[in-house]
Design a protein around this motif. Structure first.
Motif, short mmCIF file in Angstrom:
data_model
loop_
_atom_site.label_atom_id
_atom_site.label_comp_id
_atom_site.label_asym_id
_atom_site.label_seq_id
_atom_site.Cartn_x
_atom_site.Cartn_y
_atom_site.Cartn_z
N ARG A 94 30.40 32.36 53.90
CA ARG A 94 29.01 31.93 54.07
C ARG A 94 28.04 32.88 53.35
NH1 ARG A 94 29.55 34.01 59.79
NH2 ARG A 94 28.01 35.66 59.91
N PHE A 95 28.57 34.01 52.85
CA PHE A 95 27.78 34.96 52.09
C PHE A 95 28.10 34.89 50.59
CE2 PHE A 95 28.14 36.82 56.36
CZ PHE A 95 26.80 37.06 56.65
N ASN A 96 28.75 33.82 50.15
CA ASN A 96 29.18 33.70 48.75
C ASN A 96 28.06 33.94 47.76
OD1 ASN A 96 31.85 33.24 49.22
ND2 ASN A 96 31.78 31.05 48.79
N ASP A 97 26.86 33.52 48.11
CA ASP A 97 25.74 33.69 47.18
C ASP A 97 25.33 35.15 47.02
OD1 ASP A 97 24.91 33.44 49.91
OD2 ASP A 97 22.83 33.23 49.23
N LEU A 98 25.77 36.02 47.94
CA LEU A 98 25.43 37.44 47.87
C LEU A 98 26.55 38.29 47.28
CD1 LEU A 98 23.93 38.01 51.46
CD2 LEU A 98 22.69 37.50 49.33
N LEU A 99 27.78 37.77 47.36
CA LEU A 99 28.94 38.58 46.99
C LEU A 99 29.49 38.22 45.63
CD1 LEU A 99 30.96 38.34 50.33
CD2 LEU A 99 29.73 40.32 49.48
N PRO A 100 29.69 39.21 44.77
CA PRO A 100 30.44 38.91 43.55
C PRO A 100 31.89 38.59 43.92
CG PRO A 100 29.91 41.27 43.69
CD PRO A 100 29.26 40.60 44.87
N SER A 101 32.58 37.85 43.07
CA SER A 101 33.93 37.40 43.41
C SER A 101 34.88 38.57 43.67
CB SER A 101 34.50 36.49 42.32
OG SER A 101 34.58 37.19 41.11
N TRP A 102 34.74 39.67 42.93
CA TRP A 102 35.64 40.81 43.16
C TRP A 102 35.43 41.38 44.55
CZ3 TRP A 102 33.74 45.52 44.56
CH2 TRP A 102 32.39 45.78 44.27
N PHE A 103 34.20 41.33 45.07
CA PHE A 103 33.95 41.88 46.41
C PHE A 103 34.43 40.94 47.50
CE2 PHE A 103 31.45 43.61 49.97
CZ PHE A 103 31.88 44.91 49.90
N GLN A 104 34.45 39.64 47.22
CA GLN A 104 35.02 38.69 48.18
C GLN A 104 36.49 39.01 48.39
OE1 GLN A 104 34.14 34.56 47.28
NE2 GLN A 104 32.17 35.15 46.42
N THR A 105 37.18 39.31 47.31
CA THR A 105 38.59 39.70 47.41
C THR A 105 38.72 40.98 48.22
OG1 THR A 105 39.07 38.65 45.30
CG2 THR A 105 40.66 40.29 46.09
N TYR A 106 37.85 41.94 47.97
CA TYR A 106 37.88 43.21 48.68
C TYR A 106 37.69 42.99 50.18
CZ TYR A 106 36.57 47.97 50.00
OH TYR A 106 36.52 49.19 50.60
#
Length: 178
Positions: A94-106
């Motif tokens: 739900r925070f996808n718009d704030l997170l770069p993809s690499w940080f989503q993985t993190y």
């Protein structure tokens, strides 16, 4: 097939599923290119699937299991169950718009970690920050963003901290500069 630990998030499950598919492909003696062709895809698609970088489609996984010779219904069902869990969105989506993809993985890997170690030179680690400290750090580093976005970023940081409160949460070890 490998057992999944409780509390493992979708990121870790995708990586686990991908590694299982890679082992099956290699045992069959197929290249990534050959496997991609079998599912009407490419070598790079198989690579992304096996590395857990993308969600996997049921049809692709079912086809690969067939091509790899996995006929046992229990084994197939276990893989397909793992697939369903691996494709569920994590709380952080739900925070996808704030997170770069690499940080989503993190963040996804944080959810599945048994141990987290960090070294911070400048700030208190995000997993240890208070709401007020996080707000001050985010505000100082994000000129021109709205108060609503700052609040969402703080909320994201506070949500991440919940991993440490779980009974099966990771051991957290931090070295913090003076």
């Amino acid at each position: 097939m490998t057992q999944v630990q409780p509390g493992s998030g979708p990121t870790a499950l995708r990586i686990l599923l991908g590694s299982q598919l890679r082992r099956l492909r290699e045992a069959k003696g197929l290249s990534r290119e050959e496997a991609g062709h079998l599912i009407r895809g490419s070598e790079s698609k198989i690579s992304r699937m096996e590395l857990g970088r993308v969600g996997l489609r049921e049809r692709d996984v079912a086809d690969l299991l067939t091509f790899y010779g996995v006929e046992d219904e229990q084994a197939r069902a276990a893989v397909m169950e793992l697939l369903l869990k691996a494709n569920e969105p994590g709380w952080w989506h739900r925070f996808n718009d704030l997170l770069p993809s690499w940080f989503q993985t993190y963040v996804g890997l944080e959810e599945a970690a048994s141990r987290i170690r960090t070294y911070e030179v400048q700030f208190v680690p995000g997993l240890l920050q208070t709401k007020e400290y996080a707000r001050a750090v985010i505000t100082a580093g994000s000129a021109g963003i709205s108060p609503e976005e700052i609040a969402r970023r703080v909320d994201l940081r506070m949500q991440r901290q919940r991993v440490l409160e779980r009974p099966d949460g990771p051991f957290f070890w931090a070295v913090i500069d003076e």
